[in-house]
Enzyme design. Sequence first.
Site, PDB file in Angstrom:
ATOM      1  N   LYS A  18       0.773  -1.046   0.080  1.00 34.81           N
ATOM      2  CA  LYS A  18      -0.160   0.037  -0.033  1.00 34.81           C
ATOM      3  C   LYS A  18       0.973   1.169   0.079  1.00 34.81           C
ATOM      4  O   LYS A  18       2.321   1.211   0.050  1.00 34.81           O
ATOM      5  CB  LYS A  18      -1.007   0.075   1.149  1.00 34.81           C
ATOM      6  CG  LYS A  18      -0.328  -0.016   2.648  1.00 34.81           C
ATOM      7  CD  LYS A  18      -1.100   0.194   3.635  1.00 34.81           C
ATOM      8  CE  LYS A  18      -0.404   0.335   5.074  1.00 34.81           C
ATOM      9  NZ  LYS A  18      -1.380   0.240   6.134  1.00 34.81           N
ATOM     10  N   ARG A  40       4.319  -7.975   4.276  1.00 36.08           N
ATOM     11  CA  ARG A  40       4.542  -8.683   5.323  1.00 36.08           C
ATOM     12  C   ARG A  40       3.286  -9.690   5.511  1.00 36.08           C
ATOM     13  O   ARG A  40       3.297 -10.800   6.195  1.00 36.08           O
ATOM     14  CB  ARG A  40       4.816  -7.967   6.618  1.00 36.08           C
ATOM     15  CG  ARG A  40       3.805  -7.146   7.006  1.00 36.08           C
ATOM     16  CD  ARG A  40       4.116  -6.351   8.233  1.00 36.08           C
ATOM     17  NE  ARG A  40       3.385  -5.188   8.714  1.00 36.08           N
ATOM     18  CZ  ARG A  40       3.560  -4.392   9.780  1.00 36.08           C
ATOM     19  NH1 ARG A  40       4.458  -4.880  10.722  1.00 36.08           N
ATOM     20  NH2 ARG A  40       2.885  -3.563   9.800  1.00 36.08           N
ATOM     21  N   ASN A  92      11.474   0.951   1.670  1.00 37.52           N
ATOM     22  CA  ASN A  92      10.212   1.838   1.621  1.00 37.52           C
ATOM     23  C   ASN A  92       9.506   1.412   3.026  1.00 37.52           C
ATOM     24  O   ASN A  92       9.009   2.387   3.635  1.00 37.52           O
ATOM     25  CB  ASN A  92       9.375   1.546   0.693  1.00 37.52           C
ATOM     26  CG  ASN A  92       7.979   2.216   0.761  1.00 37.52           C
ATOM     27  OD1 ASN A  92       7.834   3.463   0.858  1.00 37.52           O
ATOM     28  ND2 ASN A  92       6.900   1.330   1.462  1.00 37.52           N
ATOM     29  N   SER A 146      12.731  11.089   5.717  1.00 39.62           N
ATOM     30  CA  SER A 146      11.819  12.143   6.049  1.00 39.62           C
ATOM     31  C   SER A 146      12.278  13.471   6.438  1.00 39.62           C
ATOM     32  O   SER A 146      13.560  13.376   6.858  1.00 39.62           O
ATOM     33  CB  SER A 146      10.869  11.728   7.307  1.00 39.62           C
ATOM     34  OG  SER A 146      10.155  12.747   7.768  1.00 39.62           O
ATOM     35  N   TYR A 169      10.053   7.968  15.686  1.00 37.57           N
ATOM     36  CA  TYR A 169      10.226   8.042  14.165  1.00 37.57           C
ATOM     37  C   TYR A 169      11.318   9.084  13.706  1.00 37.57           C
ATOM     38  O   TYR A 169      11.959   8.812  12.786  1.00 37.57           O
ATOM     39  CB  TYR A 169       8.956   8.464  13.637  1.00 37.57           C
ATOM     40  CG  TYR A 169       8.631   8.736  12.212  1.00 37.57           C
ATOM     41  CD1 TYR A 169       8.393   7.454  11.706  1.00 37.57           C
ATOM     42  CD2 TYR A 169       8.627   9.775  11.539  1.00 37.57           C
ATOM     43  CE1 TYR A 169       8.360   7.549  10.098  1.00 37.57           C
ATOM     44  CE2 TYR A 169       8.583   9.841  10.174  1.00 37.57           C
ATOM     45  CZ  TYR A 169       8.548   8.735   9.454  1.00 37.57           C
ATOM     46  OH  TYR A 169       8.156   8.806   8.005  1.00 37.57           O
ATOM     47  N   LYS A 173      14.718   8.032  11.461  1.00 32.11           N
ATOM     48  CA  LYS A 173      14.860   8.607  10.106  1.00 32.11           C
ATOM     49  C   LYS A 173      16.368   9.332   9.981  1.00 32.11           C
ATOM     50  O   LYS A 173      17.042   9.219   9.121  1.00 32.11           O
ATOM     51  CB  LYS A 173      13.667   9.579   9.617  1.00 32.11           C
ATOM     52  CG  LYS A 173      12.617   8.894   9.299  1.00 32.11           C
ATOM     53  CD  LYS A 173      12.626   7.554   8.393  1.00 32.11           C
ATOM     54  CE  LYS A 173      11.350   7.027   7.922  1.00 32.11           C
ATOM     55  NZ  LYS A 173      11.222   5.754   6.947  1.00 32.11           N
ATOM     56  N   THR A 204      -1.216   9.129   3.699  1.00 35.23           N
ATOM     57  CA  THR A 204      -1.290   7.740   3.602  1.00 35.23           C
ATOM     58  C   THR A 204      -1.485   7.255   5.036  1.00 35.23           C
ATOM     59  O   THR A 204      -1.794   7.841   5.844  1.00 35.23           O
ATOM     60  CB  THR A 204       0.114   6.985   3.418  1.00 35.23           C
ATOM     61  OG1 THR A 204       1.137   7.505   4.521  1.00 35.23           O
ATOM     62  CG2 THR A 204       0.704   7.381   2.241  1.00 35.23           C
TER      63      THR A 204
HETATM   64  P1  NAP Z   1       2.130   3.364   4.960  1.00 30.49           P
HETATM   65  O1  NAP Z   1       1.007   3.359   3.713  1.00 30.49           O
HETATM   66  O2  NAP Z   1       1.802   2.985   6.351  1.00 30.49           O
HETATM   67  O3  NAP Z   1       2.983   2.062   4.378  1.00 30.49           O
HETATM   68  C1  NAP Z   1       4.006   1.683   5.066  1.00 30.49           C
HETATM   69  C2  NAP Z   1       4.505   0.202   4.317  1.00 30.49           C
HETATM   70  O4  NAP Z   1       5.154  -0.525   5.308  1.00 30.49           O
HETATM   71  C3  NAP Z   1       3.271  -0.769   4.340  1.00 30.49           C
HETATM   72  O5  NAP Z   1       3.204  -1.535   3.513  1.00 30.49           O
HETATM   73  C4  NAP Z   1       3.558  -1.448   5.819  1.00 30.49           C
HETATM   74  O6  NAP Z   1       3.075  -2.893   5.655  1.00 30.49           O
HETATM   75  C5  NAP Z   1       4.908  -1.464   5.572  1.00 30.49           C
HETATM   76  N1  NAP Z   1       5.566  -2.272   6.843  1.00 30.49           N
HETATM   77  C6  NAP Z   1       5.507  -1.981   8.217  1.00 30.49           C
HETATM   78  N2  NAP Z   1       6.360  -2.747   8.834  1.00 30.49           N
HETATM   79  C7  NAP Z   1       6.754  -3.525   8.002  1.00 30.49           C
HETATM   80  C8  NAP Z   1       7.728  -4.671   8.292  1.00 30.49           C
HETATM   81  N3  NAP Z   1       7.933  -4.946   9.506  1.00 30.49           N
HETATM   82  N4  NAP Z   1       8.073  -5.474   7.360  1.00 30.49           N
HETATM   83  C9  NAP Z   1       7.671  -4.998   5.906  1.00 30.49           C
HETATM   84  N5  NAP Z   1       6.851  -4.086   5.609  1.00 30.49           N
HETATM   85  C10 NAP Z   1       6.368  -3.407   6.769  1.00 30.49           C
HETATM   86  O7  NAP Z   1       2.992   4.621   4.773  1.00 30.49           O
HETATM   87  P2  NAP Z   1       3.669   5.431   3.684  1.00 30.49           P
HETATM   88  O8  NAP Z   1       3.334   6.533   3.867  1.00 30.49           O
HETATM   89  O9  NAP Z   1       3.463   4.854   2.254  1.00 30.49           O
HETATM   90  O10 NAP Z   1       5.384   5.173   4.043  1.00 30.49           O
HETATM   91  C11 NAP Z   1       6.145   4.698   3.204  1.00 30.49           C
HETATM   92  C12 NAP Z   1       7.694   5.147   3.621  1.00 30.49           C
HETATM   93  O11 NAP Z   1       7.639   6.580   3.312  1.00 30.49           O
HETATM   94  C13 NAP Z   1       7.733   5.037   5.185  1.00 30.49           C
HETATM   95  O12 NAP Z   1       9.396   4.745   5.221  1.00 30.49           O
HETATM   96  C14 NAP Z   1       7.874   6.416   5.600  1.00 30.49           C
HETATM   97  O13 NAP Z   1       8.396   6.656   6.847  1.00 30.49           O
HETATM   98  C15 NAP Z   1       8.201   7.236   4.673  1.00 30.49           C
HETATM   99  N6  NAP Z   1       7.721   8.606   4.612  1.00 30.49           N
HETATM  100  C16 NAP Z   1       6.400   8.819   4.463  1.00 30.49           C
HETATM  101  C17 NAP Z   1       5.861   9.925   4.471  1.00 30.49           C
HETATM  102  C18 NAP Z   1       4.352  10.454   4.490  1.00 30.49           C
HETATM  103  O14 NAP Z   1       4.063  11.642   4.391  1.00 30.49           O
HETATM  104  N7  NAP Z   1       3.613   9.412   4.222  1.00 30.49           N
HETATM  105  C19 NAP Z   1       6.792  11.082   4.779  1.00 30.49           C
HETATM  106  C20 NAP Z   1       8.229  10.811   4.881  1.00 30.49           C
HETATM  107  C21 NAP Z   1       8.536   9.567   4.754  1.00 30.49           C
HETATM  108  P3  NAP Z   1       1.516  -3.269   6.473  1.00 30.49           P
HETATM  109  O15 NAP Z   1       0.410  -2.707   5.477  1.00 30.49           O
HETATM  110  O16 NAP Z   1       1.533  -4.810   6.591  1.00 30.49           O
HETATM  111  O17 NAP Z   1       1.440  -2.499   7.796  1.00 30.49           O
END
Ligand code: NAP
Length: 251
Positions: A18, A40, A92, A146, A169, A173, A204
């Site tokens: 996702k 996972r 990611n 981030s 968090y 990062k 997200t």
């Molecule tokens: P998200 O929609 O919550 O997606 C996070 C993903 O990581 C999900 O697929 C989740 O799987 C997976 N995950 C969590 N724990 C895991 C594990 N132990 N093993 C494998 N997969 C795991 O969040 P997102 O916003 O797309 O985030 C993606 C990346 O971007 C992250 O590293 C986040 O820190 C970074 N980021 C996001 C933002 C933002 O504004 N959204 C900003 C800066 C950086 P499940 O569905 O199974 O939980």
Amino acid sequence: MTNRRHRGEVALVTGANKGIGRETARRLAAEGVTVYLGGRDEERGEKAARDLAGDAADVRFLQLDVTDQAQIDDAVKQVDEAFGRLDILVNNAGVAIEWGTAVDQVTVEQMRRTYEVNVFGVVAVTSAFIPLLRRSPAARVVNLSSALGSLTLLSDPEQLVTSVGLLAYSSSKTALNSLTVLYAHALREDGILVNAANPGFVATDLNDHRGQLTIEQGADLPVQLALLGAGGPTGTFLGRHDNEEQEVVPW
Ligand code: NAP
């Protein structure tokens, strides 16, 4: 469908069932890359891979909890047996579990759970795949970081990021940024590019969809860094600071 310049390349995107990871996987597959979609949860991961596959897009589910060494070893074996190399690794997968907890209330347990995925998971996956990355003619690693990991921004009271205050968090990062620089240096001679991407504040599940950017916008930079050509930048931190245009983010 694009011109498929990257046909024949092989990528792994972790946490890609996702969010930004799924969109990154979709876009890489549209470039002709064979994409291993790491997830996972088998059911949700299989469904995401099924939904993205088709129209000649080669997307394959890979069961991969980044905190599970046995699954990581199996993942390396599968990719090795199928292709013998990995061209693109997008670290990611990430968690933010402390929303609503004041900095002075964050527990060591919350720190551990966050670091398990955001820091130790990245080390475990990257280290395990380095032999396969070395077999690529020009591999790229992208770490999803981030602005909240930028010590420079966090030290400036004028910056928006200082109001967020996510101890686990943010610091995870910052550690990831450090890993990026260290891996970039260590792998430079192998021609492996390692960069950190700040996708911006993206709506997200991670932030209960409070972000202002779409996942399509959030995936722009990770995709761009994943598709860098040989000799491209390495050891950089790029992003959309304050959701503006792409720029270098200070460490
Ligand atoms: P998200 O929609 O919550 O997606 C996070 C993903 O990581 C999900 O697929 C989740 O799987 C997976 N995950 C969590 N724990 C895991 C594990 N132990 N093993 C494998 N997969 C795991 O969040 P997102 O916003 O797309 O985030 C993606 C990346 O971007 C992250 O590293 C986040 O820190 C970074 N980021 C996001 C933002 C933002 O504004 N959204 C900003 C800066 C950086 P499940 O569905 O199974 O939980």
